[in-house]
Scaffold this motif. Sequence first.
Motif, PDB file in Angstrom:
ATOM      1  N   SER A 126       0.827  -1.201   0.000  1.00  0.00           N
ATOM      2  CA  SER A 126       0.000   0.000   0.000  1.00  0.00           C
ATOM      3  C   SER A 126       0.867   1.259   0.000  1.00  0.00           C
ATOM      4  O   SER A 126       0.561   2.225  -0.697  1.00  0.00           O
ATOM      5  CB  SER A 126      -0.925  -0.008   1.227  1.00  0.00           C
ATOM      6  OG  SER A 126      -1.691   1.169   1.274  1.00  0.00           O
ATOM      7  N   VAL A 127       1.940   1.238   0.761  1.00  0.00           N
ATOM      8  CA  VAL A 127       2.857   2.389   0.797  1.00  0.00           C
ATOM      9  C   VAL A 127       3.379   2.662  -0.615  1.00  0.00           C
ATOM     10  O   VAL A 127       3.371   3.808  -1.082  1.00  0.00           O
ATOM     11  CB  VAL A 127       4.018   2.159   1.792  1.00  0.00           C
ATOM     12  CG1 VAL A 127       5.071   3.245   1.663  1.00  0.00           C
ATOM     13  CG2 VAL A 127       3.496   2.095   3.231  1.00  0.00           C
ATOM     14  N   GLU A 173       1.481   7.963   6.712  1.00  0.00           N
ATOM     15  CA  GLU A 173       0.689   7.340   7.773  1.00  0.00           C
ATOM     16  C   GLU A 173       0.791   5.817   7.684  1.00  0.00           C
ATOM     17  O   GLU A 173       0.913   5.127   8.706  1.00  0.00           O
ATOM     18  CB  GLU A 173      -0.762   7.787   7.625  1.00  0.00           C
ATOM     19  CG  GLU A 173      -1.685   7.349   8.733  1.00  0.00           C
ATOM     20  CD  GLU A 173      -3.063   7.963   8.562  1.00  0.00           C
ATOM     21  OE1 GLU A 173      -3.470   8.741   9.454  1.00  0.00           O
ATOM     22  OE2 GLU A 173      -3.741   7.670   7.551  1.00  0.00           O
ATOM     23  N   SER A 174       0.766   5.287   6.462  1.00  0.00           N
ATOM     24  CA  SER A 174       0.856   3.844   6.267  1.00  0.00           C
ATOM     25  C   SER A 174       2.197   3.289   6.722  1.00  0.00           C
ATOM     26  O   SER A 174       2.279   2.160   7.197  1.00  0.00           O
ATOM     27  CB  SER A 174       0.605   3.482   4.795  1.00  0.00           C
ATOM     28  OG  SER A 174      -0.732   3.746   4.450  1.00  0.00           O
ATOM     29  N   ALA A 214      -4.832 -10.702  -2.578  1.00  0.00           N
ATOM     30  CA  ALA A 214      -5.821  -9.632  -2.756  1.00  0.00           C
ATOM     31  C   ALA A 214      -5.127  -8.309  -3.066  1.00  0.00           C
ATOM     32  O   ALA A 214      -5.524  -7.597  -3.996  1.00  0.00           O
ATOM     33  CB  ALA A 214      -6.691  -9.504  -1.507  1.00  0.00           C
ATOM     34  N   MET A 215      -4.090  -7.977  -2.318  1.00  0.00           N
ATOM     35  CA  MET A 215      -3.394  -6.715  -2.549  1.00  0.00           C
ATOM     36  C   MET A 215      -2.671  -6.736  -3.885  1.00  0.00           C
ATOM     37  O   MET A 215      -2.632  -5.723  -4.591  1.00  0.00           O
ATOM     38  CB  MET A 215      -2.409  -6.421  -1.405  1.00  0.00           C
ATOM     39  CG  MET A 215      -1.755  -5.063  -1.532  1.00  0.00           C
ATOM     40  SD  MET A 215      -2.905  -3.671  -1.587  1.00  0.00           S
ATOM     41  CE  MET A 215      -3.334  -3.512   0.128  1.00  0.00           C
ATOM     42  N   GLN A 216      -2.122  -7.881  -4.258  1.00  0.00           N
ATOM     43  CA  GLN A 216      -1.481  -7.968  -5.570  1.00  0.00           C
ATOM     44  C   GLN A 216      -2.507  -7.691  -6.672  1.00  0.00           C
ATOM     45  O   GLN A 216      -2.204  -6.998  -7.642  1.00  0.00           O
ATOM     46  CB  GLN A 216      -0.833  -9.339  -5.768  1.00  0.00           C
ATOM     47  CG  GLN A 216       0.468  -9.480  -5.026  1.00  0.00           C
ATOM     48  CD  GLN A 216       1.188 -10.757  -5.401  1.00  0.00           C
ATOM     49  OE1 GLN A 216       0.596 -11.803  -5.593  1.00  0.00           O
ATOM     50  NE2 GLN A 216       2.509 -10.666  -5.486  1.00  0.00           N
ATOM     51  N   GLY A 217      -3.697  -8.233  -6.527  1.00  0.00           N
ATOM     52  CA  GLY A 217      -4.750  -7.999  -7.507  1.00  0.00           C
ATOM     53  C   GLY A 217      -5.169  -6.539  -7.556  1.00  0.00           C
ATOM     54  O   GLY A 217      -5.337  -5.967  -8.636  1.00  0.00           O
ATOM     55  N   LEU A 218      -5.329  -5.940  -6.390  1.00  0.00           N
ATOM     56  CA  LEU A 218      -5.743  -4.533  -6.334  1.00  0.00           C
ATOM     57  C   LEU A 218      -4.685  -3.602  -6.931  1.00  0.00           C
ATOM     58  O   LEU A 218      -5.012  -2.669  -7.660  1.00  0.00           O
ATOM     59  CB  LEU A 218      -6.059  -4.129  -4.889  1.00  0.00           C
ATOM     60  CG  LEU A 218      -7.312  -4.773  -4.289  1.00  0.00           C
ATOM     61  CD1 LEU A 218      -7.380  -4.538  -2.795  1.00  0.00           C
ATOM     62  CD2 LEU A 218      -8.564  -4.261  -4.984  1.00  0.00           C
ATOM     63  N   THR A 219      -3.426  -3.855  -6.621  1.00  0.00           N
ATOM     64  CA  THR A 219      -2.370  -2.988  -7.162  1.00  0.00           C
ATOM     65  C   THR A 219      -2.179  -3.237  -8.657  1.00  0.00           C
ATOM     66  O   THR A 219      -1.892  -2.298  -9.409  1.00  0.00           O
ATOM     67  CB  THR A 219      -1.043  -3.140  -6.392  1.00  0.00           C
ATOM     68  OG1 THR A 219      -0.653  -4.509  -6.363  1.00  0.00           O
ATOM     69  CG2 THR A 219      -1.162  -2.604  -4.972  1.00  0.00           C
ATOM     70  N   SER A 220      -2.371  -4.457  -9.104  1.00  0.00           N
ATOM     71  CA  SER A 220      -2.300  -4.763 -10.529  1.00  0.00           C
ATOM     72  C   SER A 220      -3.415  -4.038 -11.279  1.00  0.00           C
ATOM     73  O   SER A 220      -3.193  -3.465 -12.358  1.00  0.00           O
ATOM     74  CB  SER A 220      -2.404  -6.277 -10.737  1.00  0.00           C
ATOM     75  OG  SER A 220      -2.458  -6.581 -12.097  1.00  0.00           O
TER      76      SER A 220
END
Length: 165
Positions: A25-26, A51-52, A77-83
């Motif tokens: 996320s950062v 903040e992160s 999930a985060m890999q998918g969202l950032t992709s």
Amino acid sequence: MAKPKTLEDAFYETLKDVYYAEKQSVRALKKSAKAAQADELRQAFEAHAEESQGQVERLQQVFEMIGRSARAKTCEAMQGLTSEMEEDLEDFGQTDAADQVLIGCAQAIEHYEIARYGLLKTWATKLGYDDAAKLLDETLQEEKATDEKLTAIADQLDYARPEAA
């Protein structure tokens, strides 16, 4: 015979997952800040990236509190969202809709984090990790506030609809 998994195991595995997600996320926030066209949005992304980083440090404290090493586990999930964010930046990066699309991507990440931190806080309380629950709640409240701020920015941004052809 394998030892049955416990809520404590689930807590640790989810904590590792969120640790990875928060670090990603950062990076995503820094990239979003560079891509943002509106100053207010760029500043919001920069502030939340900072903040992160504090949230990552808080997670390290939680690992210490439960007597486990701070390790990341790949968060699909985060890999998918950032992709998805990368694809959207390519598709919309130089358009009038770019900032709105960036906000949508950022909010998808925030909503994932809100769900995970809420769950971890609940589990920490059930497991008697009261100090960890307080740290997780602090992060949860920050994530909720960021989500609200992004909604407010989206509402305020101008958008000129193209004329019908």
